[in-house]
Design an enzyme around this catalytic site. Structure first.
Site, PDB file in Angstrom:
ATOM      1  CG  ASP A 204       0.243  -2.433   6.501  1.00  0.00           C
ATOM      2  OD1 ASP A 204       1.366  -2.742   6.071  1.00  0.00           O
ATOM      3  OD2 ASP A 204      -0.079  -1.278   6.815  1.00  0.00           O
TER       4      ASP A 204
ATOM      5  CD  GLU B 112      -0.496  -1.586   2.932  1.00  0.00           C
ATOM      6  OE1 GLU B 112       0.518  -2.213   2.552  1.00  0.00           O
ATOM      7  OE2 GLU B 112      -1.389  -2.092   3.617  1.00  0.00           O
TER       8      GLU B 112
ATOM      9  CE1 TYR C 121       1.256  -2.513   9.885  1.00  0.00           C
ATOM     10  CE2 TYR C 121      -0.266  -3.895  11.116  1.00  0.00           C
ATOM     11  CZ  TYR C 121      -0.036  -2.871  10.217  1.00  0.00           C
ATOM     12  OH  TYR C 121      -1.098  -2.219   9.657  1.00  0.00           O
TER      13      TYR C 121
END
Ligand SMILES: [Zn+2]
Ligand SMILES: [Zn+2]
Ligand SMILES: [Zn+2]
Ligand SMILES: [Zn+2]
Length: 723
Positions: free
Chosen positions: A81, A9, A284
């Site tokens: 993600d 993204e 993350y």
């Protein structure tokens, strides 16, 4: 020629992954969501509840680009993600690009070579349950935002917005403010024992004498305890107590710690963390888990040992918040040996903090010696059951015994201090003095950004990944206002006038209830787990919402309002932003229907509505077309052509006002420039309030100066040559 197209993204992430994968892959970014609900419409069919998605106008070029690449590359991999949002982006990419349902979806917790390669070797499919959960949340947010906000705005007469989690966050601040407002401090007796020969003060154990939550409200109640008396050290315990390292970061604890330490807002923390993740520096950052993965633990331990530093025999396990969703792993550096990462100061600061938490969490626990003493008085005082008992006074002390992980703290200071107690022997009699002091109960404290986020999280309201955006939203709209002039790194929140209004207006709406909101979150979790369908969650929310809007909206007009001087109907004050800090105040009918028979816009005259002055028309003295009289800000007037397209033919854009009638501007006086010979025109500068001469058709005349001073009606340089 590249054979596999990998779509992520963000451009930063795509660059990093391209570096990792090399030229057999082409890595491209979707730049966020490419299909979304329409910007200006509800985008949800209220009968079928089917959402309508459209390709965001600013994404059309990206989509076209990706479609071309999809045709050229034999294989496509979606690598967004690893959470619901990322899953939904992958799903919409699949649809927008016409990819098959079984297109490969890979996910990874960090943008590093080993993680990316491992992910590519273990592809899976798009998880439609996660997509459904994201869609449910998106549609719920949309329904509440797009149905409630207009109703609120119409009622208040000014633009207001409601949001599923946003408005509940505002309510939390408003509720607290009202608790504080209605709080009445109450005096009570604080009873304490002091030993004659030692520096030791122990408070009275209240439990036998007053009910839970009560205190000694009256001096009378304290009296039986007071005065000099013999006390015996009846209980003495000394125990080691383990002090675990602070847990590695979840999204929320990271926001909180960075806020406390550096004064960063939640949204600044998330921006910095996003950058660090995309640079491949941290795992993350949207996570609910306070525990490192086995790999993370092993890496940290290995690094510490290589540095000759101690590690814990058993790594502490930290408890996850109930209802935690994104439970991958706590945030940690991908390369724990790396001491500095990030590009900006805040990225570097945040990285240091993340690294310290991760490293310390696998280091040995600290040990404190905790001492507890209870002194028993010789007195007898009546307890709650009417029995005569000996009052007791208790105190505890704490001394650091083994520093453990605390010896290695560099970034995030430890606040706990040693609290020593004198060495006393159990059973010893002491002479003591018991005194009472009047103290007052304190109101609850206001939230700041960090404590509000924590309160929302522990109440199960909203998701950690969305808090930062919500905070920006409610601050930006002034629904809550951070206290100014406060020295705190993170100022306290007070509700704004609009915040109070919204919370009261929506007070009977279901979605404003804490329990209800928590219930919706757990329903969303069920959708994500495939145990509940989209319609089962969205339909009842919509029904409740429609009933609430129809009959439970409270409150009245919030905008300044007055009867219209023209027709007597209500008009409301409006402010439009003219840019550069200027704004324009005017009035409009509350019911736009009245504008047709009255005026659409009314002027503002010192805070009251006034009818616009009737238009003054006249004939242009030059071309005899219609001209209109306009007011200047300084009180003067001028005229312009009613139809601007006549200006060119007429040659006069602005006309002077002479005694209320249009007049052509006097023809400008001209003189040749004595320096360069070009034509100078005499003009009046309203700003400087004097006449001057200008090179009329040349911004850079040969003489070097566009403007020439005026002396007695002649250009100053002309005068010089004449003399
Ligand atoms: Zn009117
Ligand atoms: Zn004209
Ligand atoms: Zn015309
Ligand atoms: Zn000149």
């Amino acid at each position: 020629m590249a054979s596999t197209l990998v779509i992520v993204e963000s451009p930063a992430k795509s660059k990093k992954i391209q570096q990792i994968l090399g030229s057999n892959y082409v890595v491209k970014a979707s730049v966020g969501h490419m299909r979304d609900l329409p910007q200006h419409d509800l985008g949800v069919d209220l009968e079928t509840l089917k959402p309508t998605y459209e390709i965001s106008p600013d994404k059309k070029a990206v989509v076209a680009d990706l479609r071309k690449l999809v045709k050229r590359c034999p294989k496509v991999v979606l690598a967004t993600d690893p959470d619901r949002e990322g899953e939904a982006i992958a799903y919409h990419l699949r649809v927008a690009l016409g990819l098959p349902a079984d297109v490969e979806r890979v996910s990874y917790q960090e943008v590093t070579e080993s993680a990316i390669k491992k992910a590519l070797a273990n592809p899976s499919r798009i998880d439609t349950d996660l997509v459904a959960a994201q869609e449910s949340r998106r549609v719920l947010d949309r329904l509440i935002g797009y149905l409630v906000s207009p109703a609120l705005t119409k009622q208040a007469g000014i633009n207001l917005s409601a949001g599923r989690v946003q408005s509940v966050a505002v309510r939390t601040v408003v509720d607290r403010e009202r608790e504080i407002e209605s709080f009445k401090p109450r005096g009570y007796q604080s009873v304490t024992l002091a030993l004659a020969d030692y520096n030791l003060k122990a408070p009275l154990d209240l439990k036998p004498f007053v009910a839970e939550g009560e205190r000694l409200w009256h001096p009378e109640q304290a009296k039986p305890f007071l005065g000099s008396q013999k006390v015996q050290l009846g209980r003495l315990t000394e125990k080691p107590s383990e002090v675990k390292p602070r847990p590695p970061f979840t999204t929320v604890t990271m926001q909180s710690a960075a806020g406390k330490l550096y004064g960063m807002s939640a949204s600044q923390v998330m921006q910095a963390a996003q950058k660090l993740f995309e640079q491949g520096a941290i795992t993350y950052h949207r996570t609910d888990s306070p525990n490192l993965s086995e790999e993370g633990i092993a890496k940290a331990q290995h690094y510490l040992q290589s540095q000759g530093l101690p590690i814990a025999q058993k790594v502490a396990k930290y408890k996850m918040k109930a209802g935690a969703q994104e439970a991958h792993e706590a945030v940690r550096p991908t390369d724990i040996a790396l001491e500095v990462a990030g590009q900006t100061d805040s990225e570097k600061q945040l990285y240091k903090l993340i690294r310290e938490r991760a490293l310390l969490s696998v280091m040995p626990v600290g040990v404190d010696n905790v001492t507890k003493m209870t002194f028993v008085s010789e007195r007898k005082v009546m307890n709650r059951d009417g029995d005569m008992v000996n009052p007791t006074f208790s105190i505890s002390g704490r001394m650091m015994h083994e520093k453990g992980w605390r010896a290695y703290v560099q970034v995030e200071p430890i606040s706990a201090e040693d609290k020593p107690l004198p060495k006393l022997t159990k059973g010893t009699l002491f002479s003591g003095m018991v005194t009472a002091k009047e103290e007052y109960t304190k109101p609850p404290s206001r939230y700041n950004e960090q404590s509000l986020i924590k309160a929302l999280e522990s109440a199960g309201i909203g998701r950690p990944s969305t808090y930062a955006a919500i905070m920006e939203n409610i601050k930006g709209r002034k629904y809550i206002i951070p206290e100014t002039g406060s020295k705190a790194k993170s100022p306290n929140f007070r509700p704004g006038k609009l915040g109070f209004y919204i919370v009261d207006a929506l007070s009977e709406f279901q979605f404003m209830g804490y329990k209800y909101t928590r219930g919706v979150e757990s329903s969303l979790d069920k959708v994500a787990a495939g145990k509940m369908g989209y319609l089962n969650i969205v339909r009842p929310v919509l029904q409740g919402l429609q009933e609430d809007i129809a009959s439970r909206l409270k409150g009245g007009l919030l905008a300044e309002n007055a009867p219209c001087p023209g027709c007597g109907q209500i008009v409301i004050q409006k402010t439009s932003n003219k840019g550069r800090g200027k704004s324009n105040v005017y009035w409009m009918h509350l019911d736009p229907g009245h504008a047709d028979s009255c005026h659409k816009y009314l002027n503002d005259n010192a805070g009251s509505p006034s009818l616009p002055e009737p238009e003054q028309r006249a004939e242009c003295p030059n071309c005899s077309k219609d001209v209109l009289r306009k007011k200047r800000a300084d009180g003067g007037a001028f005229w312009v052509h009613a139809d601007k397209s006549h200006v060119t033919a007429c040659g006069h854009k602005y006309l002077d006002d002479r005694d209320g009638a249009p007049a052509l501007k006097p023809k400008a006086k001209t003189e040749p420039c004595s320096e360069c010979g070009a034509v100078l025109k005499r003009i009046y500068s309203r700003k400087k309030e004097h006449w001057l001469w200008v090179h009329d058709d040349n911004d850079n005349p040969e003489c070097g100066s566009k403007f020439v001073d005026d002396v007695d009606g002649r250009p100053a340089n002309a005068g010089q040559t004449a003399s």
